[in-house]
Scaffold this motif. Structure first.
Motif, PDB file in Angstrom:
ATOM      1  N   PRO B 231       0.821  -1.219   0.000  1.00  0.00           N
ATOM      2  CA  PRO B 231       0.000   0.000   0.000  1.00  0.00           C
ATOM      3  C   PRO B 231       0.853   1.265   0.000  1.00  0.00           C
ATOM      4  O   PRO B 231       0.330   2.364  -0.168  1.00  0.00           O
ATOM      5  CB  PRO B 231      -0.791  -0.099   1.291  1.00  0.00           C
ATOM      6  N   LYS B 232       2.145   1.131   0.234  1.00  0.00           N
ATOM      7  CA  LYS B 232       2.987   2.325   0.314  1.00  0.00           C
ATOM      8  C   LYS B 232       4.289   2.117  -0.439  1.00  0.00           C
ATOM      9  O   LYS B 232       4.993   1.127  -0.209  1.00  0.00           O
ATOM     10  CB  LYS B 232       3.305   2.661   1.781  1.00  0.00           C
ATOM     11  N   ILE B 233       4.556   3.050  -1.293  1.00  0.00           N
ATOM     12  CA  ILE B 233       5.799   2.991  -2.071  1.00  0.00           C
ATOM     13  C   ILE B 233       6.554   4.292  -1.856  1.00  0.00           C
ATOM     14  O   ILE B 233       5.987   5.378  -1.978  1.00  0.00           O
ATOM     15  CB  ILE B 233       5.502   2.818  -3.571  1.00  0.00           C
ATOM     16  N   ALA B 234       7.814   4.137  -1.552  1.00  0.00           N
ATOM     17  CA  ALA B 234       8.639   5.328  -1.363  1.00  0.00           C
ATOM     18  C   ALA B 234       9.762   5.306  -2.390  1.00  0.00           C
ATOM     19  O   ALA B 234      10.536   4.354  -2.444  1.00  0.00           O
ATOM     20  CB  ALA B 234       9.223   5.348   0.048  1.00  0.00           C
ATOM     21  N   SER B 235       9.829   6.353  -3.203  1.00  0.00           N
ATOM     22  CA  SER B 235      10.876   6.441  -4.214  1.00  0.00           C
ATOM     23  C   SER B 235      12.035   7.253  -3.660  1.00  0.00           C
ATOM     24  O   SER B 235      11.875   8.401  -3.283  1.00  0.00           O
ATOM     25  CB  SER B 235      10.307   7.102  -5.476  1.00  0.00           C
ATOM     26  N   VAL B 236      13.189   6.629  -3.585  1.00  0.00           N
ATOM     27  CA  VAL B 236      14.394   7.302  -3.074  1.00  0.00           C
ATOM     28  C   VAL B 236      15.523   6.952  -4.030  1.00  0.00           C
ATOM     29  O   VAL B 236      16.412   6.188  -3.704  1.00  0.00           O
ATOM     30  CB  VAL B 236      14.768   6.826  -1.656  1.00  0.00           C
ATOM     31  N   LYS B 356      -2.078   8.416  -3.900  1.00  0.00           N
ATOM     32  CA  LYS B 356      -2.075   7.991  -2.498  1.00  0.00           C
ATOM     33  C   LYS B 356      -1.112   6.820  -2.308  1.00  0.00           C
ATOM     34  O   LYS B 356      -1.093   5.868  -3.095  1.00  0.00           O
ATOM     35  CB  LYS B 356      -3.496   7.558  -2.111  1.00  0.00           C
ATOM     36  N   GLY B 357      -0.337   6.922  -1.273  1.00  0.00           N
ATOM     37  CA  GLY B 357       0.595   5.843  -0.978  1.00  0.00           C
ATOM     38  C   GLY B 357       1.910   5.938  -1.730  1.00  0.00           C
ATOM     39  O   GLY B 357       2.791   5.116  -1.539  1.00  0.00           O
ATOM     40  N   PHE B 358       2.048   6.951  -2.584  1.00  0.00           N
ATOM     41  CA  PHE B 358       3.329   7.118  -3.284  1.00  0.00           C
ATOM     42  C   PHE B 358       4.072   8.331  -2.711  1.00  0.00           C
ATOM     43  O   PHE B 358       3.591   9.460  -2.792  1.00  0.00           O
ATOM     44  CB  PHE B 358       3.107   7.298  -4.787  1.00  0.00           C
ATOM     45  N   PHE B 359       5.199   8.053  -2.131  1.00  0.00           N
ATOM     46  CA  PHE B 359       5.999   9.090  -1.485  1.00  0.00           C
ATOM     47  C   PHE B 359       7.284   9.299  -2.269  1.00  0.00           C
ATOM     48  O   PHE B 359       7.818   8.359  -2.860  1.00  0.00           O
ATOM     49  CB  PHE B 359       6.344   8.668  -0.054  1.00  0.00           C
ATOM     50  N   ILE B 360       7.724  10.520  -2.207  1.00  0.00           N
ATOM     51  CA  ILE B 360       8.938  10.779  -2.984  1.00  0.00           C
ATOM     52  C   ILE B 360       9.970  11.527  -2.155  1.00  0.00           C
ATOM     53  O   ILE B 360       9.639  12.374  -1.317  1.00  0.00           O
ATOM     54  CB  ILE B 360       8.604  11.527  -4.293  1.00  0.00           C
TER      55      ILE B 360
END
Lengths: 1006, 416, 119, 204
Positions: B231-236, B356-360
């Motif tokens: 449910p949550k993806i973080a792009s780093v 929603k759920g996509f963080f950058i």
């Protein structure tokens, strides 16, 4: 005895030219043409340094840039050269060299204690130690730093000069061995522009390492044949041979960096200051032929790092190229055929051969026969398991392998002072790989060779896995022909020389990456990287701890990260890692071949663009006068502008006060030539100006000027200046000094990209005009006297207008504009008359006490008037409204940045706005960069900041300090008290004011 | 995770180094995770570590397309400082610096944090003015920062050329004594080992191909090693932020440029601090191994090739030779390029997106390394709470639509 | 630095040119109603393509003309150069070996090793 | 004879000559120079004899016309020929949208000639000056060290090049060329603008 290991004859050294040099204070003799390594070996010296980590003795192991171990410090003080490879440094009369990384001496090195504790300081040691408490690393780090490093950087400035140069060619051939010579010749014969570059002092490559008694090409010795080719090549007008030049970097679009040693081989006293030390070449080649040869691999076995252990091919190079016996009693340890020739050559040269130890059961039978004829002992299916001798090998223990390939019991000792080793060959694919070509692993040669090219290059000869002399010559010639044809030349195939070779060439081998050891693995110290002190055990540890990516293992162990870039280490390391992971070598992958191929002097990379040439200093036509009259200069971008003109005994502040007062009380003169100027012309010029400035330009009449602000599309102020209307379709625009180039570029961009329909042309005229700005109540008087045909009376020549006129019959443009609020005339004259006019102005202005003033007084004068300086009072975050210049933004019509001004954050009322600040104490001058706060005391950190002081001066004309600042909601704080911080002192109380202090003073300043 | 101690070192020394455990596992990807972090660089691993440690979320996968730390983490010049101009930037970099100070101990891994001081030189009046403004802002923010005049610069860093006739004379500079350098690989490995010990799956050789969404929210990722639900993806993914964001049709205010660096051959200690010069676009320090570590300027064209022009290296070295005439004889041993994400205001983007759920977390430009633990910490908070950490809030993507930029150009070492 | 074929002057060293950003972006007129978001999209947002990008360059040391170019930003290969106002020409698709354009398991700067059977 | 009130950007430099005629360096001061910007479509190009082929130049009516770009040319003539040239061009260009700008002082011309001219210039420029590539009469705008410049191949019997450079960069380029020519015997030249004394306000 002098040069006890020098052969009676042979080699390309000049025996008629002896050279005296020293190593560690001891004097030796060698010959011109020797490298430091060959000359030391001629004197029986093998050990030259200590290793990076364990400080183990290190000797000369190779005969060129691949040598991982034989590195020394050359020269003293400003001429010192740390980390120099002995096998590359040519000797010259008086050369001094020193062992590195050892103290107090090479033989007795205190840090060799590290070696005793090596079991406790494996790879990754520092990751696991000194982690805390905080500060513990700070305690240990200095010691660790001092133990690390190799040579010592000289503290003195480098006295040498360097330069860059550029060349274009059709065919660049890298490496002048047999393949390279043939390639270059083939291409040159076809009429191509050819460059052949060779890393060493002369062409020939591996040919010079062949036994001249056994090899003949077209009936000549190898050296003789090479000379013939060289002569022919030099005869081609468009062919160039560069020696002592190493191609270090292969970049995009066949752009190759070469480093050429111009003077390093010359004795210090004869090095000319007109000749550079090194020259860096940028080559742009249409086609590249890589003939970079192959690098022999050492064998990885217990104790393999002792001085006296040398690559088999290096032994031959010393023997034949330099006429040096690398030892008196030698053993050869190998798993391949080519090393046997070393044994034979050594034997033929009178070196006693203790034995040939081959790990294979069945080497080529011809070789066995040759050994038998020479009476050389051969140990097949055997390995060397132990070395004795600390500073130089004394003996090697040889043991048989059993059926399972393990070391069998029973051993015999080989007494020797030289052990030639060979683990096979690796094509030298570094440049190919830098070019982004794809490598292919070839089982047959147990090495990587070029697979698929990315750029316009081809590899030929040993660097392509073609090892025999015939195949090198053949492939080289073919590559040269193909390269020339690709450039559009007709190239006939080249004839190959007749070769007579008494010595059969064999390249059969079995790859044995980790030599079986008689000791358990954790007790075996088999070095993979001799410089970085990486052992097989370290590779195992990396594997054990999960650093299994080849890149992680490299970083964890530092394998291949030394000054030799792992030329001899990498292939062994990759293979051993792959084996430990049960992978094939290509599955594991390999690490990147980074530029440079070998270390390149930073001074050479900087080239001639240092010191005064780091970047141009731009000066105005009046510079000479300024300099002669004692100006101090301020750099403004690349320009030098007079900053103040101090008179004898005057302090900076006194000068500033005097200049500033003069400009308001009588007459000042400023050199304003650096202002950017752009000629704008075309039927749509007005439309264009209206789009690039925030205000309206449709109605400006010829003869008039207008001030304009330029924004970026983000709505922030980027530049400002005055633009004059010459005719309805012709304008003279000015920009700030620093803004000239970027504004011109932005405007051209807009015209060419955004609004190609606008009929407008732009031409930069910045330096066409010298600009002399007269300022002060007497400026009209002087202008009147100077001008042939213009009455400068403000009544007829109003503010913000301009006129064509003449001075001494020369055309000038005079602008009635002012950056000081004072009566001013800016006279523009063709630059070549600038100095003449300036001198005339000074002469005729004398009666008014004319005072030249610099940028500092200009800044002060404009601050008195509250005019901004973009870049000082703005920092890329200020809108016109922030500068309280909302008046300059037109109500309708688009312009660059318009839409951004209505973004919510740009409309907020408490944005930082430009205001004046008046200190309660009129003597107190605030510091520029000081911050504005709301409270009389700073209080606890963080202290809320409202803004900062952008400009601050003591104004002699107003008799008090003045300052400009950007302050949150400043526009709404007029007359309100605030405070400005002062480090170490209580914040200074100030009142917010308007910025036009001059106007206020007329109304009476507080 | 077995602790590293003097005892374990002694034991293994006697044991032939045969008893060490793996620093981190090599797990296969599971079907689903609570959080998927794309990018196994220092920022991504730090984010995973803090999620697991401080927010109790340990069912995390860190997906790395190559080997961890192989992107900008392994390519930067490791300069640590917090002397930024604006409050927002100062807050996040100082947050990071405080964490750097104790990180070796916390991670049980020596990251070789060396607080040897960072000098930022001023070469003309305008630069001096700008630097002094920053120093004063730092002081009021409680961040150590001081002005050194040319003589003091020379005392602090003897090899610097402070001759007034230099082409770019040194007028002085700011010094942050708590600033310094550390060891990039060690930071990556330390975070990886610590995160792994908390249960985080670090999956290398696993490249994200697509991001799956339903109803405007992420549901999982498609990778070269199969699908993963989350449910949550973080792009780093420093340098590649736009590439990942484009999978969701999100455009970012980011341009990727080549940035190059180089090291010299190792020599005995020659410079004991970090020196940065904005005007001449170069920065330098010396590693514990003895190599001079030199950063060059960025190439102005957009580029993902991890390669810039030789001319950029030459410019940087001309500047270095000008500042340090005695280094001219030393040799460049290795050069390389990274890809930097550059935002128009030279400040990063940390936070949520319209999906929603996509963080950058990206856009750090040339300044990402020094923020690592701070960035990971506030990003973990943002992911865990679905709300920006107060320190991260000013760096939300929305600042560009509002025009509320954090214009830090002057504070970055390389002016963009 | 790569070489660039200036459409006016011919092939020249890249150092004579300056990069000028993405191509084919039309500037919204300030006269039209445009949302903050759309405007910010124009001013700040980029496609920042990894792969073939249409971009503008200017021959700053030469003829001072701006022109367009198609370049693979992952490899720095220039596929086409064309004048301002012209449409980008069709170029051969450049399939990337992996989604990121690089061989798996390494940074794209790393050595590329050919697989079995690859030619 | 030129006006004694006039001073060229390199007036403070004497011509330099290396021994054996290897290379000579001098300023060609005060040449009249105009930049014409006009569309080459229509008759203008033909009437004015504009070289429309990229990187070429033409001689016409005592002036040299250099191609600078697709809509940009430079007219060069002797110092005293400027007025006439301008008047003549103006006549032709009457109703056409164009821009004719006097840049006589914006630029100056450095002439470098001799056997080693090529080798010296290649130290400064990435442009290929090889006679096979850069033919006589050809023109190119490129970089010389850190300044842009226009170069013309004016070789007759001996290599000879003119470099047109901005006023403020001329001294830098002059000295840089001399530096590059040192190995062939040109004397080192110290650029103007050596800064001595106080460099910083607060140090006072």
């Amino acid at each position: 005895m002098e040069q006890a290991f020098r052969r009676a004859r042979g080699g390309v050294v000049d025996r008629n030219s002896p050279v005296t040099f020293s190593f560690n204070g001891k004097s030796y003799r060698g010959f011109t043409g020797d490298t430091l390594a060959s000359a030391l070996l001629a004197n029986g010296v093998h050990m030259v340094g200590r290793s990076f980590k364990y400080h183990r003795p290190r000797g000369i192991m190779g005969a060129g840039s691949e040598d991982p171990a034989g590195i020394v410090q050359i020269g003293k003080s400003a001429h010192a050269l740390p980390n120099t490879r002995a096998s590359e440094q040519e000797i010259y009369e008086g050369l001094e060299s020193f062992a590195q990384n050892c103290w107090p001496s090479l033989k007795y090195d205190i840090n060799a204690l590290n070696d005793l504790f090596s079991a406790f300081i494996p790879a990754g040691f520092y990751n696991k130690t000194f982690k805390g408490p905080p500060g513990s690393w700070a305690l240990f780090e200095p010691f660790i730093r001092r133990a690390a490093g190799l040579g010592k950087a000289p503290p003195e400035a480098d006295p040498a000069r360097y330069e860059h140069t550029n060349r274009h060619c059709d065919v660049l051939v890298i490496g002048a061995g047999p393949a390279g010579l043939m390639a270059a010749l083939a291409a040159a014969r076809a009429g191509a522009r050819v460059m052949l570059v060779e890393e060493t002092a002369q062409p020939g490559g591996r040919l010079l390492s062949q036994n001249p008694d056994s090899l003949k090409l077209d009936g000549k010795t190898p050296a003789g044949w090479v000379q013939g080719l060289e002569a022919e090549l030099r005869g081609h007008e468009d062919a160039q041979i560069l020696t002592r030049a190493c191609a270090f970097g292969y970049y995009a679009d066949n752009y190759i960096g070469l480093i050429e040693n111009v003077s390093d081989h010359l004795p210090l006293p004869v090095r000319s200051e007109n000749l550079v030390r090194q020259r860096l070449w940028h080559i742009r080649a249409r086609q590249v032929v890589l003939t970079t040869g192959a690098i022999e691999r050492p064998l990885v076995f217990h104790g393999n790092d002792r001085p006296g252990i040398m690559l088999a091919s290096a032994c031959r190079t010393y023997l034949h190229r330099y006429g040096v016996l690398p030892g008196k009693k030698a053993a050869v340890f190998t798993g391949n055929d080519s090393a046997w020739a070393t044994a034979f050559d050594l034997s033929d040269a009178g070196v006693e051969i203790a034995a040939i130890v081959d790990m294979r059961k069945e080497p080529n039978p011809e070789l066995l026969e040759s050994a038998r004829q020479r009476g050389i002992d051969v140990h097949l299916h055997s390995v060397i398991t132990r070395i004795s001798g600390r500073h130089r090998i004394r003996a090697a223990l040889v043991q048989k392998l059993d059926g399972a390939g393990k070391v069998a019991s029973g051993a015999s000792a080989l007494f020797c002072d030289l052990l030639a080793v060979s683990g096979g060959w690796s094509p030298n694919v570094a440049l190919f790989s830098q070019s982004r070509g794809k490598l292919r692993y070839d089982e047959d040669i147990a090495g990587f060779r070029p697979g698929k090219s990315w750029q316009k290059e081809r590899s030929a000869g040993a660097c392509n896995g073609q090892y025999s002399l015939e195949s090198c010559l053949d492939a080289g010639a073919a590559a040269g022909v193909e390269a020339a044809r690709s450039c559009g030349f007709e190239a006939p195939p080249s004839r190959l020389p007749d070769i007579k070779n008494d010595r059969a060439q064999h390249f059969g081998h079995e790859a044995v990456w980790e030599v079986p050891s008689a000791l358990p693995p954790h007790k075996t110290r088999a070095f993979v990287d001799l410089q970085a002190d990486v052992t097989v055990k370290d590779l195992s540890l990396a594997q054990l701890e999960g650093y299994i990516s080849v890149e992680h293992a490299k970083r964890y162990t530092t394998s291949g990260m030394g000054t030799d870039q792992g030329k001899t280490a990498n292939m062994n390391a990759f293979a051993i890692l792959a084996a430990k992971q049960g992978k094939s070598i290509p599955e594991l992958g390999i690490t990147t071949f980074r530029q440079p191929y070998k270390p390149v002097t930073m001074g050479a990379l900087a080239g001639q663009h240092v010191g005064d040439f780091l970047s141009p200093r731009r000066t105005t036509p009046m510079h000479e006068w300024h300099e002669a009259n004692g100006a101090l200069f301020e750099p403004v971008g690349d320009w030098l502008r007079p900053w103040v003109f101090p008179q004898k005994g005057e302090s900076f502040e006194e000068t500033l006060m005097r200049e500033t007062r003069a400009a308001r009380s009588s007459l000042g003169v400023l050199d304003a030539s650096t202002l950017g100027k752009i000629d704008v012309r075309g039927p749509d010029a007005r439309v264009f100006l209206s789009r690039v400035y925030t205000n309206a330009w449709m109605k400006l009449k010829p003869g008039h000027c207008r001030y304009g602000l330029m924004l970026g599309e983000d709505g922030m102020v980027k530049d400002d200046g005055v633009t004059a209307c010459i005719t309805d379709e012709h304008f003279h625009m000015t920009t700030t000094t620093g803004g000239a180039a970027p504004v011109m570029s932005t405007l051209e961009d807009s015209l060419q990209t955004e609004w190609p329909e606008l009929q407008v042309y732009l031409t930069s005229t910045t330096e066409q005009w010298a600009v002399i700005s007269l300022c002060g109540p007497n400026s009209a008087g002087l202008a009147g006297e100077l001008l042939d045909d213009l009455d400068p009376d403000p009544e007829y020549f109003p503010f913000m207008s301009w006129r064509n006129a003449h001075i001494g019959g020369l055309p000038v443009r005079v602008f009635r504009i002012s950056f000081t609020g004072e009566l001013s005339y800016e006279i523009n004259i063709a630059a070549s008359y600038g100095l003449w006019l300036w001198e005339k102005v000074m002469q005729e202005g004398a009666k008014y006490g004319i005072t030249p003033y610099g940028t500092e007084a200009m800044h002060l004068l404009r601050a008195e008037k509250g005019y901004i300086i973009t870049g000082q009072d703005t920092d890329g975050t200020m809108t016109p409204a922030d500068l309280q210049m909302g008046w300059i933004v037109k109500k309708t019509g688009d312009f660059i940045g318009r839409r951004s001004l209505s973004m919510s954050a740009l409309m907020e009322e408490d944005r930082k706005q430009l205001v004046g600040l008046l200190t309660d104490d009129p003597e107190l001058v605030l510091k520029e960069g000081a911050h504005v706060i709301a409270t009389p005391r700073e209080g606890a950190k963080p202290v809320p900041m409202l803004g900062h002081v952008t400009s601050s001066y003591f104004s002699p004309n107003l008799g008090r300090s003045i300052a400009m600042a950007v302050v949150k909601g400043g526009a709404g704080r007029m007359g309100k008290p605030l405070f400005v911080t002062r480090p170490g002192l209580a914040p200074a109380p100030v009142k917010v004011s308007a910025t036009d202090f001059l106007a206020m003073s007329q109304e009476k300043l507080p | 995770m077995s602790r590293y101690s003097i005892f374990s070192l002694l034991r293994e020394g006697l044991n032939g180094q045969r008893g060490w455990g793996r620093a981190w596992r090599q797990p296969k990807p599971e079907d689903a995770y609570d959080v998927v972090i794309i990018g196994g660089g220092a920022h991504g691993l730090a984010t995973a570590y803090y999620l697991a440690k401080e927010h109790g979320i340990s069912n995390i996968a860190v997906l790395e397309k190559g080997w961890i730390g192989g992107g900008n983490s392994g390519r930067n010049t490791t300069i640590i400082r917090s002397n930024y101009l604006y409050d927002e930037s100062a807050a996040i970099y100082e947050h990071a610096l405080k964490k750097w100070e104790t990180l070796s101990r916390e991670l049980d891994f020596n990251i070789m944090m060396s607080h040897r001081g960072v000098l930022n030189l001023a070469h003309d009046e305008a630069e001096a003015r700008q630097i002094k403004r920053r120093i004063e802002a730092n002081r009021l923010n409680g961040i150590d920062s001081e002005w050194l005049d040319a003589r003091q610069v020379k005392e602090f860093c003897p090899p610097v050329n402070v001759s007034p006739s230099a082409r770019y004379p040194v007028l002085g500079g700011s010094l942050q004594r708590r600033g310094g350098v550390n060891r990039h690989d060690a930071v990556v490995w330390g975070f990886a080992r610590a995160a792994d010990a908390l249960g985080v799956d670090i999956i290398q050789q696993c490249e994200v191909i697509a991001i799956k969404t339903r109803g405007g929210a992420v549901t999982g990722v498609e990778t070269t090693r199969g699908s993963i639900k989350t449910p949550k993806i973080a792009s780093v993914v420093a340098g590649h932020s736009s590439v990942i964001a484009s999978m969701l049709d999100i455009r970012l205010p980011i341009q990727s440029h080549p940035l190059q660096a180089l090291v010299s051959e190792p020599v005995k200690p020659a410079i004991d601090c970090v020196v940065m010069s904005n005007a001449v676009h170069a920065y330098i320090s010396q590693s514990d191994k003895g190599e001079l570590v030199i950063g060059a300027g960025i190439d102005h064209h957009l580029g993902y090739s991890q390669r810039g022009g030789l001319n950029v290296i030459e410019h940087a070295l001309a500047a270095i030779v000008e500042l340090f005439p005695s280094f001219s004889r030393l040799r460049m041993m290795r050069q390389w390029g990274g890809i930097v994400d550059v935002c128009p205001d030279a400040s990063p983007i940390i936070g949520k997106t319209r999906v929603k759920g996509f963080f950058i977390n990206g856009g750090w430009g040339t300044g990402g390394w020094k923020a690592t633990p701070g960035s990971g910490h506030v990003f973990a908070h943002t992911i865990a709470h679905d709300e920006p950490h107060p320190i991260a809030a000013p760096f939300a993507l929305e600042r560009f639509t509002a025009g509320a930029l954090v214009a830090e150009h002057g504070a970055a070492a390389v002016a963009h | 630095m790569f070489e660039i074929e200036c459409p006016y002057c011919g092939r020249r060293d890249g150092s004579e040119f300056s990069y000028a950003g993405e191509a084919h972006i039309s500037r919204p007129s300030g006269d039209e109603e445009i949302s903050d978001e759309a405007w910010a999209g124009f001013v700040f947002m980029c496609r920042n393509i990894k792969g073939v990008q249409a971009e503008r360059w200017v021959h700053s040391a030469g003829c001072r003309r701006f022109f367009n170019m198609l370049r693979n930003t992952a490899t720095d290969q220039i596929l086409a150069v064309y004048k301002m106002g012209e449409e980008p020409p069709e170029v051969e698709k450049q399939p990337l070996p992996s989604p990121s354009g690089e061989s798996l398991g390494s940074g794209n700067d790393a050595v590329q090793v050919m697989g079995k059977g690859e030619t | 004879m030129s006006d004694p009130r006039r001073k060229s950007p390199l007036a403070h430099r004497k011509a330099l000559n290396a021994p054996d005629g290897a290379v000579s360096l001098r300023e060609r001061a005060f040449l009249a120079k105009f930049i014409l910007r006009v569309s080459a479509d229509g008759e203008v190009a033909e009437v004015l004899k504009l070289p429309v082929m990229a990187n070429t130049s033409l001689k016409h009516n005592g002036s040299t016309i250099l191609w600078l770009g697709p809509d940009e040319w430079m007219f060069m003539a002797a110092a005293d020929g400027g007025g006439e040239m301008k008047a003549r061009l103006g006549e032709f260009l009457g109703g056409v949208h164009h821009q004719l700008t006097d840049v006589s002082d914006h630029y100056t011309v450095i002439e470098i000639s001799g056997r080693k001219a090529y080798e010296i210039l290649m130290k400064l420029t990435p442009f290929d000056l090889h006679p096979g590539a850069f033919k006589i009469g050809h023109v190119a705008g490129t970089m010389f060290g850190k300044t842009a410049g226009l170069i013309i191949n004016r070789s007759v019997d001996m290599p000879e090049f003119d470099i047109i450079v901005r006023w403020s960069m001329a001294d830098y380029l002059w000295c840089l060329i001399a530096e590059a020519g040192r190995e062939f015997g040109l004397p080192a030249q110290e650029p103007v603008g050596q800064v001595r004394g106080l460099r910083y306000r607060e140090a006072s």
